[in-house]
Structures are given as C-alpha cells and as structure tokens.
Design a protein around this motif. Sequence first.
Motif, short mmCIF file in Angstrom:
data_model
loop_
_atom_site.label_atom_id
_atom_site.label_comp_id
_atom_site.label_asym_id
_atom_site.label_seq_id
_atom_site.Cartn_x
_atom_site.Cartn_y
_atom_site.Cartn_z
N LYS A 71 0.77 -1.10 -0.13
CA LYS A 71 0.02 0.02 -0.03
C LYS A 71 1.07 1.24 -0.10
CE LYS A 71 -3.67 -1.08 2.38
NZ LYS A 71 -4.33 -1.12 3.70
N ALA A 72 2.18 1.19 0.64
CA ALA A 72 2.72 2.44 0.96
C ALA A 72 3.58 2.59 -0.14
CB ALA A 72 3.71 2.27 2.23
N SER A 73 4.13 1.48 -0.79
CA SER A 73 5.18 1.83 -1.87
C SER A 73 4.72 1.40 -3.22
CB SER A 73 6.31 1.00 -1.59
OG SER A 73 6.23 -0.37 -1.72
N GLY A 74 3.48 0.62 -3.59
CA GLY A 74 3.33 0.11 -4.71
C GLY A 74 4.12 -1.10 -5.23
N ILE A 75 5.01 -1.61 -4.46
CA ILE A 75 5.75 -2.70 -4.84
C ILE A 75 5.07 -3.90 -4.16
CG2 ILE A 75 7.96 -3.86 -4.67
CD1 ILE A 75 9.31 -0.97 -4.83
N ALA A 76 4.74 -4.86 -4.79
CA ALA A 76 4.35 -6.00 -4.10
C ALA A 76 5.32 -6.88 -3.52
CB ALA A 76 3.64 -6.91 -5.40
N VAL A 77 4.95 -7.55 -2.43
CA VAL A 77 5.90 -8.61 -1.85
C VAL A 77 5.15 -9.76 -1.85
CG1 VAL A 77 6.89 -8.95 0.52
CG2 VAL A 77 6.49 -6.61 -0.16
N LYS A 78 6.16 -10.92 -2.26
CA LYS A 78 5.65 -12.10 -2.11
C LYS A 78 6.53 -13.14 -1.41
CE LYS A 78 2.54 -12.07 -5.98
NZ LYS A 78 2.48 -11.20 -7.17
N PRO A 79 6.11 -13.88 -0.72
CA PRO A 79 6.72 -14.83 -0.03
C PRO A 79 7.25 -16.10 -0.80
CG PRO A 79 4.56 -15.20 0.81
CD PRO A 79 4.46 -14.22 -0.20
N ILE A 80 8.47 -16.72 -0.38
CA ILE A 80 8.90 -18.04 -0.89
C ILE A 80 9.33 -18.88 0.32
CG2 ILE A 80 10.81 -18.98 -2.32
CD1 ILE A 80 9.34 -17.40 -4.06
N THR A 81 8.75 -20.03 0.49
CA THR A 81 8.86 -20.78 1.82
C THR A 81 9.29 -22.01 1.47
OG1 THR A 81 6.73 -21.46 1.72
CG2 THR A 81 6.99 -19.51 2.88
N PRO A 82 9.98 -22.67 2.16
CA PRO A 82 10.54 -22.21 3.52
C PRO A 82 11.93 -21.54 3.62
CG PRO A 82 11.03 -24.36 3.35
CD PRO A 82 10.38 -24.07 2.32
N VAL A 83 12.55 -21.13 4.79
CA VAL A 83 13.55 -20.51 4.54
C VAL A 83 14.63 -21.44 4.39
CG1 VAL A 83 15.50 -19.30 6.29
CG2 VAL A 83 13.20 -18.69 6.32
N SER A 84 15.67 -21.01 3.32
CA SER A 84 16.74 -22.05 2.92
C SER A 84 17.91 -21.41 2.59
CB SER A 84 16.09 -22.84 1.55
OG SER A 84 17.19 -23.75 1.08
N PHE A 85 18.70 -21.66 3.42
CA PHE A 85 20.33 -21.07 3.12
C PHE A 85 20.75 -21.57 1.97
CE2 PHE A 85 24.48 -19.71 4.49
CZ PHE A 85 24.17 -18.59 4.52
N ALA A 86 20.57 -22.91 1.72
CA ALA A 86 21.20 -23.47 0.55
C ALA A 86 20.61 -23.05 -0.85
CB ALA A 86 20.72 -25.04 0.51
N LYS A 87 19.51 -22.58 -0.57
CA LYS A 87 18.91 -21.93 -1.97
C LYS A 87 19.52 -20.51 -2.18
CE LYS A 87 14.43 -23.23 -2.86
NZ LYS A 87 12.87 -22.95 -2.68
N MET A 88 19.83 -19.81 -0.88
CA MET A 88 20.40 -18.68 -1.00
C MET A 88 21.75 -18.84 -1.75
SD MET A 88 20.76 -15.36 0.02
CE MET A 88 20.66 -14.55 1.57
N LYS A 89 22.51 -19.79 -1.48
CA LYS A 89 23.98 -20.04 -2.00
C LYS A 89 23.68 -20.40 -3.48
CE LYS A 89 27.83 -23.03 -1.65
NZ LYS A 89 28.92 -24.06 -0.71
N ALA A 90 22.67 -21.23 -3.85
CA ALA A 90 22.41 -21.65 -4.99
C ALA A 90 22.19 -20.57 -5.94
CB ALA A 90 21.42 -22.69 -5.14
N GLN A 91 21.29 -19.63 -5.62
CA GLN A 91 21.02 -18.51 -6.31
C GLN A 91 22.01 -17.54 -6.86
OE1 GLN A 91 17.20 -16.64 -5.16
NE2 GLN A 91 18.29 -16.18 -3.10
N VAL A 92 22.99 -17.16 -5.65
CA VAL A 92 23.84 -16.38 -6.06
C VAL A 92 25.19 -16.88 -6.71
CG1 VAL A 92 25.86 -15.19 -4.55
CG2 VAL A 92 23.60 -15.16 -3.62
N LEU A 93 25.25 -18.34 -6.54
CA LEU A 93 26.21 -18.94 -7.62
C LEU A 93 25.73 -18.98 -9.06
CD1 LEU A 93 27.69 -22.09 -5.34
CD2 LEU A 93 28.62 -19.72 -5.81
N SER A 94 24.50 -19.17 -9.29
CA SER A 94 24.09 -19.33 -10.55
C SER A 94 23.58 -17.97 -11.09
CB SER A 94 22.71 -20.35 -10.42
OG SER A 94 21.68 -19.61 -9.91
N GLY A 95 23.50 -16.98 -10.30
CA GLY A 95 23.02 -15.82 -10.87
C GLY A 95 21.61 -15.27 -11.04
N HIS A 96 20.64 -16.57 -10.69
CA HIS A 96 19.09 -16.45 -11.05
C HIS A 96 18.65 -16.52 -9.67
CE1 HIS A 96 19.62 -17.31 -15.22
NE2 HIS A 96 20.62 -18.27 -14.60
#
Lengths: 373, 295
Positions: A71-96
Amino acid sequence: MKESPDTARTKPGGINRRTFIGGGVAAGAMILGAPYIASKARAKTKTIYINTWGGSWGKAEAEAYYKTYEKASGIAVKPITPVSFAKMKAQVLSGHYEFDVAGMGRSDSIRGLNDNLLEHIHYDIIRLTDYPPDTIGYNGISRHSISTNLVYNKKKFPNGGPQSWADYWNVEKFPGNRGAYKDAARMLPFALLADGVPKDKLYPLDVDRAFKKLDELKPHVKVWWRRGSQSVQLVRDGEVDMMPMWNTRAGVAVEQGVPIEVVWNQAHMRRSNWIVARGTPNAAESWRFAQFCLKPENLGGLLPSDEHRPVDRRGLRAHRREEGADDAHVEGQPAAHLPARSALGGHQPERADQALQPVAGHMRLEGLTDRYE
Amino acid sequence: MNATSVRPADTPAGRKAFGPWRSRANISAWTLSAPAVFFIAVLFVYPLLDVVVISFTDPTLSLVNYREFFSSPLYARVLGNTFWFAFLVTAICLALGYPLAYVIVRYGGTLGFALLLVVAMSFWTSFLVRTYSWLVILGSKGPVTKLLAWVGFDPVPQILFNSFATTLGMVHILIPYMIMSIYASMQKIDPNHLRAAASLGATPFQGFRTVFLPLSLPGVVNGCTLVFIICLGFYVTPVLLGGPRDQMIAGLIGEQIEELLEWGFASAMAVVLLATTMALLAIYNRLVGLDKLWG
C-alpha cells in the motif's frame, strides 16, 4: 496470449514456475545432491520476493508487512517458503534469483558473509544512526529474537522440574524421557553449561568437552527433533518429559493447553536478521522493504500475533502504546532484545543476564555431524 | 483426414511403400522421442554429471571429500545401515505383498477389487500424512500403547522412535509398489497354464511352484528393485519415526547441503551411494539378469 511478466511468473493457488523450479531444485538437491538447476532468468518487475517461514509466522508477517508495504510503496511482496540457506547459496552462484531478501538467523548472516553470499547494506537506505547500536552487522540488520529454552512437563514434575541444563542432564534427580534438539549451535553450549562452564566463558566452545558431556546424555535421549512442528508434536503427545524448545513454539503449545513449563534460566538467544542476496537486481528495493519493516510502528505490528520480541526497544514501545501502556511501563520491562511473550505479564526472564548471548558464528560447524551418530 | 480414411499400410500401394517408409518412420521416432531425450539430458544427465564434478572440485580439485567419507567410520556405517534397511524393507514388502497380489489375481471378484482399492488408496495418500499417522498410532498416548498397557505390560515397551517403527512406516509406504508390480505380472499369466499342469497330474502346490511362481517372477524382480531403490533415497520417514541410530545416508546428504553448505562433500556422498547402488545392480544383473525388470 499476452501476460504481464508478473502474472506469467506467479499464479495464486496453482503450481507456478517458481514453485515448480524450486521444487525441482529441492528434490534434486535432496535426492542426488544436485546443487543447482538454473532457474529462469527474471525480468525486473515491481515485485520483491522474500524467503520466509510459512505457517502462522508467515501469516503474521504477511499481515504486518506485505500488505502495508504494498500500500505504501506500490511494490508487491511475495513470500517464498521455507527459509533455505542452501537456496541462497544456489541462487548467488547461478545468478538467478528466486528471492531477494530473507529473514534468517544471525549465524546464517555470518556464514553468508564468510561465503560472500550477501549484499552489502545500502547505507543510503538503512541509516546507521536510526538503529540501536549492535543491531547492524554481518551485512544484516537484526529484527527480532527468539530463544531456545528448557521446557518440562508439569504433570511429570508437579513438585518442581529441572531448572538448568545441569538438571536436564541429571537423570537420577529428574528421571524421564528426554528430547534433544538436533542443532549443534544450541546443544553444544547446553552441554558445556551442564558441565559447569560459566556462561561468559562459553565461547569459543570447547567442542571435545561438549561432546564428552553429550555422550553421557545419549542413552537417555528418546528422540532428536529437527523441525519446529515436530517439537510441538513431541510435547503435545507427551512423548518426552523435558526438551530444549523454541520459546515461540513453546508459547504456541502452552496456548493449546499443553502442560509444559518454560524455563528461562540459561535460555539460548538467537536473533533474526534481514539479509539480501548478493547481486540481486532488486537489492535497493529489498533494503527499502527491510527499512520499512524495521520502523518502530511496523516492527511492533508483528508482536500480537507471535512470540517474537523486536530487538529495537522503540518497536516494543510503539506496540505497548497501542495497548495503552505508557513509556515508563515499557522501561520496566526486561531488556528489549530479550525474547518474551507478547502479552504483558507472560513468561519473561527475571533478569536480563539470565539469557545467553551466543556468538554462534565463532564456532566451527564443520565435522560436527559425524560425532552426532 | 477423416474417420473413413485408410491408413497407407492397409492399401496394396501402401504395403508396397512400407519398406522405404521405414527410414522415415525411424526419423519420426527420433523426432517423437527428442523432447524426452532432451528432458532427460538437461534435467537428469547434466545435473548428475555436475554432482560428480562438484564432488571432486569443491572446495578444491582433490579427493578430499572422498577421503573424509572413507576416513570416518560413521559414513560407512550409515551407508551399510541404509542398504541393510532397504533390503529388510524389500524383503518384508515381498513377503506380505506377494500373497496379497496372489489373492487379488486368483480370487478376483469383490474381494480382489476391494483389496486393490485399499492398496491404491494407500498409494494415493501422501506419505507425510501416513508417516504422521504412525506417530499418533504408535505414540505414548496412542491405541497400541493403551492396548499393551491393558494386556499387562508394565512398563509399556517403547514402540515409537526405533527401528521397528521405521521399518513399519517404510513397509506401509512402499508396499503398494510391490503389490502393483507383482499384480501386473500375475495378471498376464494365462490360467490355462495352471489347468494344463493340473491335467498332467500336478498338485495345486506343484502347479504353483513350477508354473505360476516362475511366470510371476518378473513382477517380483520389478517390485523388489523399485522398493529397494526408493528405500535408499528415503529419509523423511526414518527421521520422524526412527531413533537416533536409524540415520539414513540420504538424511546425512540433506544435512550437508541444507545445514552445513558442504556441497562438495554432499556430492561425494551422493556419488558413493550411486556407485554402490550401481555395483549392487551389476552383481544382481550377473546373477538374475536385469532384463527381467521389463517383464
């Protein structure tokens, strides 16, 4: 058919490309150890994705943050669950990038920093002077804290149960089924405390001594839990008589009428940090979102629906004011960085120094599992 | 094209033309399978090769991950545990599944249909739901514990969080695979074979042993392989129902990936698991013949 990039990526309710690819990544990673399958490159849109827990926590967060921010910014926020640190690493390494911003433990922040996975704090958005000292660091900013406490079954110990980790280890004085938390960062300090190490001398952990102490406990552990929901099930079904448990989940169990007592002595505190995936095209938007969530009036918004306590005392104050309490009353509360029940007068540590301040990042996690048998 | 059009091969001209058509049929076969081949190459072969590469290169180009695996007794023991457990579950599934499939096929009718429906419904229910159901059934407040207490056990033996509960849960989840594949191969057996055996003087047992059993073996082999392989990669059920000592190798791999971010080591573990499985299949192929897998 013409679709906006946004709807093409996410359709509510159905299996969208993200969850499909995410599921594929997770399944592949779990079964074969395939670390990353390139996910679809994404166009820059007015949506940011946050990696968070689902369930009651996700619902509370959506109420408190996503809708108000949209409402305040016009930018939508969408959740991706569950918390995964491995996914964090995967996406930084792959760039996607599947998600941009995440709320993770501070020790994850430290790990992320070591592996160079985290975006630097954008100090033009997160202004240092706006926050209490010691909440910013390791490329993250603290939002709230939770703790791991000893809980015991009141029915099993009507005349007073275990009050410390030494008591938890003492199977003669407190006979009963033990549950344990399959997490080295909590169980090792607990073992050392039980062995008589003073809490200001815990870190760096004497790992060998801790494992020796754990060997004593091993024959008496009925089950090692790993997921929060599992821990609630164990105390609710009466499978264990005492167990380390998150204060948040313990609070849920108490509300459900499970006869457990939460011990605050020697509780292990952990903070949750906002962190941003390194290299995400939405880095600035992510920090802006974090900044929004950390505003005292928004930080407090999460309190009524969960057991989490904000690290910023002003968040607590704003929330209490809404409840009709004056600032002086809030100052009488335990230190704001301590976890406590959201409702006034709930379970709270008697003294601030009764809860531990771990520096989880200082301990080495490598090579620990092979001793857990 | 409409419904009355005749396929080329049915006309004399078409039959004549079929020879030279064959190569074109080959081409179309390739074209048809191309998406599947592409899919497998991109989503299976490439990631698998990547896993092998990572196991040798992360963190550095060396054998360090494999050295770690073989230098700690834990991993070999968990690997052995995993295979032993997969074998046990497969054996129990076979012992329970074969007679059930036999009843379904031989007696058929309402009983057969009902049994088949039960198996299928169990198959369609999420394994997580089934695992959590066992937590309730075997738990300290569950019916089994109450029954044991009523019978007079004091203290009531612990039936949850040990190998027994894990085995029970896994057999429950995997037995439909066994029954389905045995059922499929038993259904193909012509009942006249058994009648012929009987007319030549075979007792029902002899008929079963020398005619029915050998003909149903492809289904048995197929079912055993399926259950065994799925069992090797399973770890949610052992984690939830098992005790501290019922750790499976897949659980350790997941831990290395998700909690410790040791992808190199996790990949090495996955490669060792894969290699051991392949070696076992090779031995099995030597002894029994893998071609039986496909009936």
